[in-house]
Motif scaffolding. Structure first.
Motif, mmCIF file in Angstrom:
data_model
loop_
_atom_site.group_PDB
_atom_site.id
_atom_site.type_symbol
_atom_site.label_atom_id
_atom_site.label_comp_id
_atom_site.label_asym_id
_atom_site.label_seq_id
_atom_site.Cartn_x
_atom_site.Cartn_y
_atom_site.Cartn_z
ATOM 1 N N PHE B 15 0.876 -1.168 0.000
ATOM 2 C CA PHE B 15 0.000 0.000 0.000
ATOM 3 C C PHE B 15 0.912 1.217 0.000
ATOM 4 O O PHE B 15 1.801 1.312 0.852
ATOM 5 C CB PHE B 15 -0.869 -0.059 1.255
ATOM 6 N N SER B 16 0.713 2.113 -0.950
ATOM 7 C CA SER B 16 1.649 3.236 -1.096
ATOM 8 C C SER B 16 0.917 4.572 -1.143
ATOM 9 O O SER B 16 -0.134 4.693 -1.774
ATOM 10 C CB SER B 16 2.457 3.082 -2.392
ATOM 11 N N LEU B 17 1.513 5.548 -0.496
ATOM 12 C CA LEU B 17 0.949 6.897 -0.456
ATOM 13 C C LEU B 17 1.945 7.890 -1.027
ATOM 14 O O LEU B 17 3.124 7.872 -0.646
ATOM 15 C CB LEU B 17 0.657 7.307 0.993
ATOM 16 N N GLU B 18 1.472 8.760 -1.891
ATOM 17 C CA GLU B 18 2.340 9.817 -2.407
ATOM 18 C C GLU B 18 2.645 10.813 -1.294
ATOM 19 O O GLU B 18 1.729 11.267 -0.595
ATOM 20 C CB GLU B 18 1.666 10.526 -3.577
ATOM 21 N N VAL B 19 3.917 11.126 -1.148
ATOM 22 C CA VAL B 19 4.373 11.986 -0.047
ATOM 23 C C VAL B 19 4.791 13.343 -0.601
ATOM 24 O O VAL B 19 5.594 13.425 -1.522
ATOM 25 C CB VAL B 19 5.557 11.321 0.690
ATOM 26 N N GLU B 20 4.239 14.401 -0.021
ATOM 27 C CA GLU B 20 4.636 15.752 -0.420
ATOM 28 C C GLU B 20 5.864 16.210 0.356
ATOM 29 O O GLU B 20 6.716 16.910 -0.170
ATOM 30 C CB GLU B 20 3.473 16.727 -0.185
ATOM 31 N N GLU B 21 5.904 15.807 1.629
ATOM 32 C CA GLU B 21 7.045 16.238 2.448
ATOM 33 C C GLU B 21 7.223 15.298 3.634
ATOM 34 O O GLU B 21 6.240 14.888 4.264
ATOM 35 C CB GLU B 21 6.793 17.672 2.964
ATOM 36 N N HIS B 22 8.472 14.949 3.908
ATOM 37 C CA HIS B 22 8.787 14.145 5.088
ATOM 38 C C HIS B 22 9.030 15.137 6.225
ATOM 39 O O HIS B 22 10.120 15.673 6.372
ATOM 40 C CB HIS B 22 10.025 13.286 4.800
ATOM 41 N N LEU B 23 8.003 15.390 7.028
ATOM 42 C CA LEU B 23 8.035 16.495 7.985
ATOM 43 C C LEU B 23 8.894 16.225 9.207
ATOM 44 O O LEU B 23 9.489 17.134 9.779
ATOM 45 C CB LEU B 23 6.608 16.823 8.456
ATOM 46 N N TYR B 24 8.916 14.967 9.633
ATOM 47 C CA TYR B 24 9.650 14.665 10.865
ATOM 48 C C TYR B 24 10.127 13.229 10.841
ATOM 49 O O TYR B 24 9.418 12.337 10.373
ATOM 50 C CB TYR B 24 8.748 14.874 12.094
ATOM 51 N N THR B 25 11.327 12.996 11.349
ATOM 52 C CA THR B 25 11.772 11.632 11.602
ATOM 53 C C THR B 25 12.575 11.627 12.886
ATOM 54 O O THR B 25 13.337 12.571 13.174
ATOM 55 C CB THR B 25 12.573 11.036 10.420
ATOM 56 N N GLY B 26 12.368 10.625 13.710
ATOM 57 C CA GLY B 26 13.094 10.551 14.976
ATOM 58 C C GLY B 26 13.062 9.137 15.514
ATOM 59 O O GLY B 26 12.304 8.291 15.018
ATOM 60 N N LYS B 27 13.895 8.875 16.486
ATOM 61 C CA LYS B 27 13.938 7.547 17.071
ATOM 62 C C LYS B 27 13.865 7.697 18.577
ATOM 63 O O LYS B 27 14.703 8.366 19.177
ATOM 64 C CB LYS B 27 15.235 6.836 16.643
ATOM 65 N N SER B 28 12.830 7.120 19.161
ATOM 66 C CA SER B 28 12.708 7.166 20.619
ATOM 67 C C SER B 28 13.360 5.931 21.202
ATOM 68 O O SER B 28 13.961 5.128 20.491
ATOM 69 C CB SER B 28 11.223 7.198 21.006
ATOM 70 N N ASP B 29 13.246 5.755 22.522
ATOM 71 C CA ASP B 29 13.778 4.541 23.151
ATOM 72 C C ASP B 29 13.003 3.300 22.698
ATOM 73 O O ASP B 29 13.452 2.176 22.927
ATOM 74 C CB ASP B 29 13.662 4.639 24.683
ATOM 75 N N PHE B 30 11.845 3.506 22.091
ATOM 76 C CA PHE B 30 10.968 2.369 21.791
ATOM 77 C C PHE B 30 10.776 2.088 20.304
ATOM 78 O O PHE B 30 10.520 0.962 19.899
ATOM 79 C CB PHE B 30 9.588 2.602 22.433
ATOM 80 N N GLN B 31 10.827 3.148 19.481
ATOM 81 C CA GLN B 31 10.461 2.946 18.088
ATOM 82 C C GLN B 31 10.882 4.134 17.222
ATOM 83 O O GLN B 31 11.225 5.191 17.718
ATOM 84 C CB GLN B 31 8.941 2.751 17.974
ATOM 85 N N LYS B 32 10.786 3.931 15.917
ATOM 86 C CA LYS B 32 11.047 4.997 14.956
ATOM 87 C C LYS B 32 9.738 5.744 14.729
ATOM 88 O O LYS B 32 8.681 5.119 14.545
ATOM 89 C CB LYS B 32 11.558 4.372 13.647
ATOM 90 N N ILE B 33 9.803 7.066 14.750
ATOM 91 C CA ILE B 33 8.606 7.890 14.624
ATOM 92 C C ILE B 33 8.760 8.795 13.405
ATOM 93 O O ILE B 33 9.770 9.482 13.262
ATOM 94 C CB ILE B 33 8.411 8.774 15.879
ATOM 95 N N ASP B 34 7.772 8.778 12.512
ATOM 96 C CA ASP B 34 7.824 9.647 11.328
ATOM 97 C C ASP B 34 6.491 10.349 11.122
ATOM 98 O O ASP B 34 5.426 9.779 11.387
ATOM 99 C CB ASP B 34 8.152 8.830 10.075
ATOM 100 N N ILE B 35 6.573 11.560 10.601
ATOM 101 C CA ILE B 35 5.374 12.279 10.168
ATOM 102 C C ILE B 35 5.562 12.622 8.693
ATOM 103 O O ILE B 35 6.553 13.231 8.304
ATOM 104 C CB ILE B 35 5.159 13.590 10.966
#
Lengths: 283, 283
Positions: B15-35
């Motif tokens: 399943f794929s979504l067209e992305v206009e902008e990768h607003l945020y990426t980060g890694k917490s102690d538990f998981q990778k977080i992206d917006i």
């Protein structure tokens, strides 16, 4: 080699299936026809590059397009099916001993021929002696019929290409005329979620409401269709699909179904607010 | 540039979504977080590369996880929410003036911080004075509670990674203990369609059935989740979600919902046969 089939579910959303083998490709007078062997969904029929039917989830579509009307009026004897080239709708109808005649009108003979060869799971009952196959334009076929059918099922493709005529006001009006005084029309009604599908849904509803006193929409979960949220229309001259549901009669038939049951029959007419609002806007 | 986010809905389906902008990426102690800013679904939160919540369809998930229990028992005053870092469940709960206290236990503070910044649509009510935020492991949090909550909502990720503990027998048993004698447990219950999700569904059901006298499953259409066919569990010590639904009381509240209504409340418990059979197998 890693082969993937990809379909645009909206201009910005894609759905892809891993393909083990491209079993068939051909071009009829009406459309491009392909059969893919996929890893997840078994064999898949695509028309003009859009998934119509897969071995894994076709039971949902074909049970829901058939049994809702049959459980509402168990005395249905004569049925007209328009489209439905894969044969799945005919398979479900053929389970009813009370049905005496099924006329199926499919514009594209090549779809039926290909499905007979590659999709026996759906096409298996096309040789039922009660079935008459007409390879004609459904729009023209219904023009000449009057007061003849208990049930018409419009198992069409999307409202563009060869299926376009099956979403017109003229067509729905002729369906009304072709039905007996207690007749039921069930039609492929698109989806409420992505903009293009939702437009098709609203346009179809607006036209059908103009002819039929009872005009409802019901939903089901269809994993290979855009958003997975798909709809059928239930229109009739007399029967209400909830009030007139004869659950006992249907359950006494003891048909084996994997999706449909008489609880989901009722539940499927309970629509989300955002869908109800869209339909109300065009009533 | 043409950027696409792709998620495997099964090993053989994407399943794929067209992305206009990768607003945020980060890694917490538990998981990778992206917006991601997507063309079709607005802003999208992913955790470890799986879609959790999108601006376009989160209303479906959050309304259905909240209002079914609230309409069954309109006297609910004290609620425990486990997971739910995006805040959408809290937003829905905060609409009820009768609720006095909401304790939210989210293991990953960074998810909440990121959602406050990038997803105000869901995170907007996290500052409601009735809400207490605990950044702890939900599994450990419920161990120490007894006979305290009217409702527990388990708004978890999938049964692997940080969410794994929220699918264990120990956890469900502690939820039972933490609920009052008329308490209700609602939990994210996976999906019946693809094999891995269906296994998660069956395992969760098997464990919950062992504790609660009332133990049902209800469904909804969630376009960005695998197959679009998703489930919540409704378990309780006393209330039946159909028989005890107080539709008049809920409708008198006049809450604005886009998916939930008291008809779909009832309809959502009508499950397809193939789903009922899977659940029955593990009861």
């Amino acid at each position: 080699m890693n082969l993937w089939y990809t379909e645009n579910h909206s201009p910005n959303v894609r759905f892809s299936l891993e393909v083990e083998e491209h079993l068939y490709t051909g071009k009829s007078d009406f459309q491009k026809i392909d059969i893919l062997q996929t890893s997840e969904f078994g064999r898949v029929l695509t028309l003009d590059g859009l998934v119509m039917c897969t071995e894994k989830d076709e039971f949902i579509y074909h049970e829901m397009i058939t049994h809702v009307a049959m459980a509402t009026n168990p005395t249905i004897k004569k049925v007209l099916v328009i489209g439905a080239g894969d044969g799945g709708t005919i398979r479900e109808l053929s389970a009813y001993p009370t049905i005496e005649q099924i006329d199926m009108v499919e514009i594209d003979k090549m779809v039926v021929d290909v499905c007979r060869e590659y999709l026996p799971q759906t096409a298996s009952k096309l040789d039922d002696p009660r079935v008459n196959l007409y390879f004609e334009d459904g729009l023209k076929f219904v023009r000449k019929i009057e007061n003849d059918y208990d049930l018409i099922i419009v198992d069409s493709t999307d409202p563009f290409g060869p299926g376009e005529g099956l979403f017109t006001k003229e067509f729905y009006g002729n369906c009304y005329k072709a039905l007996k005084e207690d007749g039921i029309l069930v039609n492929q009604h698109e989806s409420p979620f992505y903009a293009e599908d939702a437009l098709g849904m609203r346009k179809a509803h607006q036209k059908i409401v103009g002819f039929f006193p009872v005009c409802k929409v019901y939903q089901f979960h269809m994993p290979t269709y855009p958003s997975g949220h798909w709809l059928f229309g239930f229109a009739s001259k007399k029967f209400d699909p909830i009030q007139d549901l004869d659950a006992t009669a249907w359950n006494d038939l003891d048909l084996k179904t994997r999706y449909y049951n008489t609880d989901i029959h009722v539940g499927s007419f309970a629509l989300p607010n955002y869908v109800k609002e869209q339909l109300k806007d065009v009533e």
